[in-house]
Design an enzyme around this catalytic site. Sequence first.
Site, PDB file in Angstrom:
ATOM      1  N   LEU A  28       0.871  -1.104  -0.037  1.00  0.00           N
ATOM      2  CA  LEU A  28       0.120   0.033  -0.024  1.00  0.00           C
ATOM      3  C   LEU A  28       0.873   1.376  -0.105  1.00  0.00           C
ATOM      4  CD1 LEU A  28      -2.685  -0.990   2.793  1.00  0.00           C
ATOM      5  CD2 LEU A  28      -3.041  -0.955   0.294  1.00  0.00           C
ATOM      6  N   GLY A  29       2.066   1.077   0.415  1.00  0.00           N
ATOM      7  CA  GLY A  29       2.918   2.184   0.450  1.00  0.00           C
ATOM      8  C   GLY A  29       4.121   1.845   1.198  1.00  0.00           C
ATOM      9  N   GLY A  31       7.693   4.216   3.617  1.00  0.00           N
ATOM     10  CA  GLY A  31       7.874   5.191   4.214  1.00  0.00           C
ATOM     11  C   GLY A  31       9.261   5.105   4.730  1.00  0.00           C
ATOM     12  N   SER A  32       9.719   6.151   5.448  1.00  0.00           N
ATOM     13  CA  SER A  32      11.085   6.233   6.234  1.00  0.00           C
ATOM     14  C   SER A  32      11.232   5.135   7.203  1.00  0.00           C
ATOM     15  CB  SER A  32      11.793   7.395   6.743  1.00  0.00           C
ATOM     16  OG  SER A  32      10.342   7.848   7.643  1.00  0.00           O
ATOM     17  N   VAL A  36       4.215  -0.624   4.166  1.00  0.00           N
ATOM     18  CA  VAL A  36       2.833  -0.948   4.498  1.00  0.00           C
ATOM     19  C   VAL A  36       2.036  -1.818   3.206  1.00  0.00           C
ATOM     20  CG1 VAL A  36       0.445   0.086   5.067  1.00  0.00           C
ATOM     21  CG2 VAL A  36       2.703   1.332   5.466  1.00  0.00           C
ATOM     22  N   LYS A  51       1.683  -2.518   8.936  1.00  0.00           N
ATOM     23  CA  LYS A  51       2.864  -1.770   8.562  1.00  0.00           C
ATOM     24  C   LYS A  51       4.091  -2.325   9.492  1.00  0.00           C
ATOM     25  CE  LYS A  51       4.834   2.974   9.566  1.00  0.00           C
ATOM     26  NZ  LYS A  51       4.045   4.249  10.171  1.00  0.00           N
ATOM     27  N   ASP A 147       4.388  15.166  12.738  1.00  0.00           N
ATOM     28  CA  ASP A 147       4.399  14.955  11.329  1.00  0.00           C
ATOM     29  C   ASP A 147       3.406  15.131  10.505  1.00  0.00           C
ATOM     30  OD1 ASP A 147       6.264  14.695   8.996  1.00  0.00           O
ATOM     31  OD2 ASP A 147       6.370  12.286   9.374  1.00  0.00           O
TER      32      ASP A 147
HETATM   33  P1  ATP Z   1       6.969   8.462   6.411  1.00  0.00           P
HETATM   34  O1  ATP Z   1       7.663   8.598   5.191  1.00  0.00           O
HETATM   35  O2  ATP Z   1       6.062   9.761   6.463  1.00  0.00           O
HETATM   36  O3  ATP Z   1       7.835   8.519   7.719  1.00  0.00           O
HETATM   37  P2  ATP Z   1       6.267   5.996   7.312  1.00  0.00           P
HETATM   38  O4  ATP Z   1       7.288   5.140   7.090  1.00  0.00           O
HETATM   39  O5  ATP Z   1       5.881   6.583   8.733  1.00  0.00           O
HETATM   40  O6  ATP Z   1       6.247   7.036   6.350  1.00  0.00           O
HETATM   41  P3  ATP Z   1       3.313   5.655   7.019  1.00  0.00           P
HETATM   42  O7  ATP Z   1       3.179   7.052   6.785  1.00  0.00           O
HETATM   43  O8  ATP Z   1       2.458   5.224   8.122  1.00  0.00           O
HETATM   44  O9  ATP Z   1       4.788   5.232   7.119  1.00  0.00           O
HETATM   45  O10 ATP Z   1       2.865   4.997   5.621  1.00  0.00           O
HETATM   46  C1  ATP Z   1       3.345   4.854   4.395  1.00  0.00           C
HETATM   47  C2  ATP Z   1       2.296   5.067   3.524  1.00  0.00           C
HETATM   48  O11 ATP Z   1       1.649   3.595   3.428  1.00  0.00           O
HETATM   49  C3  ATP Z   1       1.100   6.068   3.567  1.00  0.00           C
HETATM   50  O12 ATP Z   1       1.719   7.209   3.023  1.00  0.00           O
HETATM   51  C4  ATP Z   1       0.248   5.468   2.745  1.00  0.00           C
HETATM   52  O13 ATP Z   1       0.156   5.603   1.318  1.00  0.00           O
HETATM   53  C5  ATP Z   1       0.122   3.839   3.117  1.00  0.00           C
HETATM   54  N1  ATP Z   1      -0.584   3.524   4.501  1.00  0.00           N
HETATM   55  C6  ATP Z   1      -0.204   3.637   5.638  1.00  0.00           C
HETATM   56  N2  ATP Z   1      -1.062   3.206   6.331  1.00  0.00           N
HETATM   57  C7  ATP Z   1      -2.390   2.861   5.762  1.00  0.00           C
HETATM   58  C8  ATP Z   1      -3.484   2.347   5.831  1.00  0.00           C
HETATM   59  N3  ATP Z   1      -4.007   2.212   7.544  1.00  0.00           N
HETATM   60  N4  ATP Z   1      -4.474   2.148   5.105  1.00  0.00           N
HETATM   61  C9  ATP Z   1      -4.086   2.337   3.833  1.00  0.00           C
HETATM   62  N5  ATP Z   1      -2.692   2.948   3.349  1.00  0.00           N
HETATM   63  C10 ATP Z   1      -1.833   3.238   4.349  1.00  0.00           C
END
Ligand code: ATP
Length: 403
Positions: A28-29, A31-32, A36, A51, A147
């Site tokens: 789904l995505g 990030g740092s 996910v 995640k 954030d």
């Molecule tokens: P960052 O780069 O902001 O630090 P991160 O590693 O902390 O990111 P998240 O922002 O929690 O991770 O999640 C990364 C991506 O995954 C989000 O931008 C979104 O596209 C997707 N995502 C996260 N949680 C969900 C969810 N509950 N349902 C659907 N998509 C999600």
Amino acid sequence: MFSSHADMASSLLHISPSCGRWLRGSSLGSGSFGNVSLGLSLDDGLLFAVKSAPASPAAQALSLQNEFHILHALHSPRIVRCLGASLTALDDTPCFSIFLEYMEEGTIADLVKKSGGRLEEGRARECTRAILEGLCYLHKQGVVHCDIKGQNILLGSRGEIKIADFGSARKVSSRENSESCSMRGTPLWMAPEVVQGVEQGTPSDIWSLGCTLVEMLQGRPPWGSIQDHTSPNDLASLLFRIAYTNEGPSLVECLFSAEARDFLSKCLERDPKKRWTAEQLLRHPFVMLKEEGLCSLYRSQVSPRSALDFFMDSDLESESSGSIKSFAYATKLYCTKVATDNEATVREDCGSRWFSVRCTACWSEDRQKPFFRTEKEVIVKKGNQVSLESLGFLARRMRPVVG
Ligand code: ATP
Ligand code: MG
């Protein structure tokens, strides 16, 4: 912090509900802090987001643990729900995972892109109000998100707007002084006092909200996007401008109404003591929605919890005719054999597997769940027929990985 995976596992035992058997679906995505992906519970058909961060090196897993500890204590329709946490495997690597409610429409940043680079002001108002409601709740709980940005605000299929990504969040207790902690967040959305390294409290979230509103209306945050500041020198001079000058962000004036500009001026106030609070901002005319707007915003707060929630509105017109229509619609496109009015074999276009969707009029006591999956079948209780969208969804997403 954890000398072994066993240590980490035992620390989780008291906080992690069993997640049962589940499948990891598509990504789904990322990030740092982690990756996910979509999860499907094999016990009750629940769809959720997983995640995950590798258990070692510890930094990422610790950030995810911080997220879990903060998130599992929060309960608000404006905050993404945490369903549990566990040690799992991703590509054979041990990792720490948290389970979150699935928000299928992606992020506000995605929405801005899909909408041609900017949101029209009515939509931006709705989103801003929802984020503010979430921030109001968080700040009352003594939580600073740290954030807030378009990428961390998630959208559900029924209009829900929720704050997510608590990896940088922290609880500001009376004993903990926000000045003594390291600064967190994404540089272009950071408040001057954060860039200066002076403090990061609830007002810093309000500055980031202002940046997020600019991101929605203008398609990029104030001060331009990160691509405009490719060299470390560029970024350093930009951070200097945010932190130490009186310069305001450059706005394309015509994209902002007078109300929007006034709202922004309250968020992007350089002095955190003079910056408006979330509670004050909720009374600003920019987010005081007209009755019609409120209706659309609050009409559907329920987030789908399983594939069965993917009904089409037209399926629900009337209980009896609606359910028949749903079944008929599903059978028309997916059926290979209709045995009776209530039973059909449905092809799932995923490898060579076939699934049955059976709508039983009499439901035995031991099958109380509306959605029931065996190795070869998806069985759906009558009145909870799986819709065409659900079938398509299951077919697209199912990929067996983890038991
Ligand atoms: P960052 O780069 O902001 O630090 P991160 O590693 O902390 O990111 P998240 O922002 O929690 O991770 O999640 C990364 C991506 O995954 C989000 O931008 C979104 O596209 C997707 N995502 C996260 N949680 C969900 C969810 N509950 N349902 C659907 N998509 C999600
Ligand atoms: Mg994020």
